[in-house]
Design a protein around this motif. Structure first.
Motif, PDB file in Angstrom:
ATOM      1  N   ASN A 113       0.832  -1.197   0.000  1.00 12.70           N
ATOM      2  CA  ASN A 113       0.000   0.000   0.000  1.00 12.70           C
ATOM      3  C   ASN A 113       0.872   1.254   0.000  1.00 12.70           C
ATOM      4  N   MET A 118       3.678   0.878  -4.435  1.00 12.10           N
ATOM      5  CA  MET A 118       3.899   1.390  -5.784  1.00 12.10           C
ATOM      6  C   MET A 118       5.302   1.033  -6.276  1.00 12.10           C
ATOM      7  N   TYR A 260      -6.286   2.788   5.037  1.00 12.83           N
ATOM      8  CA  TYR A 260      -6.997   3.911   4.434  1.00 12.83           C
ATOM      9  C   TYR A 260      -8.014   4.559   5.371  1.00 12.83           C
ATOM     10  N   MET A 380      -9.031   3.306  -6.293  1.00 10.72           N
ATOM     11  CA  MET A 380      -7.805   2.519  -6.283  1.00 10.72           C
ATOM     12  C   MET A 380      -7.548   1.859  -7.630  1.00 10.72           C
ATOM     13  N   TYR A 383      -5.989   4.428  -9.851  1.00 10.59           N
ATOM     14  CA  TYR A 383      -4.593   4.609  -9.425  1.00 10.59           C
ATOM     15  C   TYR A 383      -3.725   3.448  -9.905  1.00 10.59           C
ATOM     16  N   GLU A 384      -4.189   2.208  -9.687  1.00 11.20           N
ATOM     17  CA  GLU A 384      -3.399   1.037 -10.066  1.00 11.20           C
ATOM     18  C   GLU A 384      -3.169   0.979 -11.565  1.00 11.20           C
ATOM     19  N   PHE A 403       0.538   8.770  -7.909  1.00  9.83           N
ATOM     20  CA  PHE A 403       0.808   8.719  -6.474  1.00  9.83           C
ATOM     21  C   PHE A 403       0.165   9.874  -5.717  1.00  9.83           C
ATOM     22  N   ASN A 406      -3.269   9.167  -4.818  1.00  5.39           N
ATOM     23  CA  ASN A 406      -3.499   7.993  -3.981  1.00  5.39           C
ATOM     24  C   ASN A 406      -4.004   8.472  -2.617  1.00  5.39           C
ATOM     25  N   CYS A 409      -1.525   9.590   0.117  1.00 12.88           N
ATOM     26  CA  CYS A 409      -0.612  10.723  -0.075  1.00 12.88           C
ATOM     27  C   CYS A 409      -1.279  11.979   0.478  1.00 12.88           C
TER      28      CYS A 409
END
Length: 441
Positions: A113, A118, A260, A380, A383-384, A403, A406, A409
């Motif tokens: 995570n 990443m 999260y 997510m 993002y992925e 990122f 995410n 962040c």
């Protein structure tokens, strides 16, 4: 029955003895005739220890299985039926960097995570794509069973950026949750159907059926009566989810969701810890390999349970056996969505229930993933997908954009500083980002 050749890439992993135990237990239904252990030079010493222990385990079981070890991956893939990838590019030391650098910025430092996950994806994806392409050329009928984290991104990368479609992403999370729910209800695992919807490590149990009855609420009530997470994993905080949250959502999240929605609590726990999880794992592995060296050891030692891979071999062998036997069993794996979750894009990898056949997994269409779970899973997946593209192409701009948005962040300025520092720290493993790293460094 047709004999089976199994190739294990990343065979120097401490998990391999559990996998071998699974092969032994399943031999009656899955007649493995050949096991080829593969690793890189960095893992030579560990693979040699694993090879010797594997020989002793097979000898004790008195099974006619030939085992060899090699550093020649292409040779190993000849005539393969199933290829398991459980590799760690950069070893445990790279994982520790993934944990320590984010921590220094006040971010979550974790293997799958946030920034750590990443960068594990960035190191891993090009290597797995190469393996998948080699398989498409050398053993095109073989199945790639990927255990390497982050499983969702790695699987999506292979499906989108390689010439190979015969890949299944696998995690021991869902099968552990299944067994723990069975224990809570005091029923047999085979009596349950548990509906999983989401992405790897961002998954939700949305339905628990037992003998035709929906017992989801009952499981939630049992969980809420406890002070600890009854479905938790060894490597994740054991605090229970808020009781009102579980009642309100009427679904049960994977313990990884705590990163999260309990971010502050886990940051405090991370700051208070003397060692990161990677440092603990390094110590555990050192002790395990001392055990594995013992020439009198002929079975998987109990101490392996501390490593956190419970039911790893069960998950792997269930999938391989199901494909081999075409048994139509329902298992939870990582596959391209293709309509399984109707309110997520078709071209993203999800972790869902599938019917396992000789032609591979067929995902069950179970409708929408309910809100509010849908919101965070959709975020997510976007993002992925961006990280997958960045990893496969070396796109620095896409990496930064992915990122910063995410959920883990909390600061764009510090987030970009962290990404740059981690790129430099990982430059030996990121050739596609060489020009970007040179500009930074």
């Amino acid at each position: 029955m047709k004999k089976v050749k199994l190739v294990v890439i990343g065979a120097g992993s401490s998990y391999t003895p559990e996998l071998i135990e699974g092969v032994i237990k399943n031999y009656e239904y899955l007649p493995v005739s050949d096991i080829t252990l593969v690793d890189v030079d960095m893992g030579a010493e560990k693979m040699a220890i694993i090879f010797s222990l594997t020989q002793r385990m097979l000898a004790k079981a008195n099974l006619p299985i030939q085992v060899v070890q090699t550093f020649d991956r292409k040779q190993a893939l000849q005539d393969a039926d199933f290829v398991i990838t459980q590799l760690r590019v950069g070893g445990i030391d790279a994982r520790i960097v993934d944990e320590m650098l984010p921590k220094s910025y006040g971010f979550i430092g974790q293997e799958t995570n946030g920034a750590g996950g990443m960068f594990k994806a960035l190191r891993t994806i090009p290597v797995i794509i190469d393996i998948a392409n080699e398989m498409a050329e050398i053993c095109p009928d073989a199945w790639l069973i990927n255990f390497t984290n982050p499983a969702s991104m790695v699987t999506e990368a292979v499906l989108k950026h390689s010439n190979n479609r015969r890949v299944i992403g696998l995690c021991n999370g869902p099968i552990n949750m299944l067994h723990k729910v069975a224990s809570l209800l005091d029923v047999e695992v085979d009596d349950l159907f548990i509906e999983f919807k989401g992405s790897n490590h961002m998954n939700f149990i949305t339905k628990v059926l037992c003998d035709g009855r929906d017992r989801t609420r009952e499981v939630i009530d049992i969980m809420n009566a406890s002070d600890v997470d009854e479905l938790g994993f060894k490597n994740v905080n054991n605090e229970q989810f808020n009781k009102e949250l579980l009642w309100a959502t009427h679904c049960i999240p994977s313990s990884y969701l705590k990163y999260y929605i309990k971010t502050n609590e886990l940051l405090a726990e991370q700051d208070a810890a003397e060692l990161t999880r990677g440092q603990m794992v390094k110590n555990i592995e050192a002790e395990l390999f001392e055990k594995y060296r013992d020439e009198s050891l002929q079975e998987k030692p109990k101490e392996l349970e501390a490593r956190g891979g419970s039911l790893y071999s069960t998950a792997a062998l269930n999938v391989i056996r199901a494909i081999y036997l075409d048994d139509k069993s329902i298992q939870t794996v990582n596959v391209m969505n293709n309509g399984a979750i109707t309110n997520l894009p078709n071209d993203v990898v999800v972790e869902v229930n599938c019917v396992m056949t000789s032609a591979g997994p067929i995902p069950l269409c179970t409708g929408d993933i309910p809100s509010p779970a849908k919101g965070i899973v959709a975020m997510m997946k976007d993002y992925e997908t961006q990280v997958v593209t960045a990893a496969a192409t070396g796109d620095y701009q896409k990496l930064i954009a992915a990122f910063v948005f995410n959920p883990l962040c909390p600061s764009d300025n510090n987030g970009i500083k962290l990404v740059k520092e981690m790129l430099v720290a990982n430059k030996a493993y990121l050739p596609l980002f060489a020009s970007s790293i040179e500009a930074i460094d």
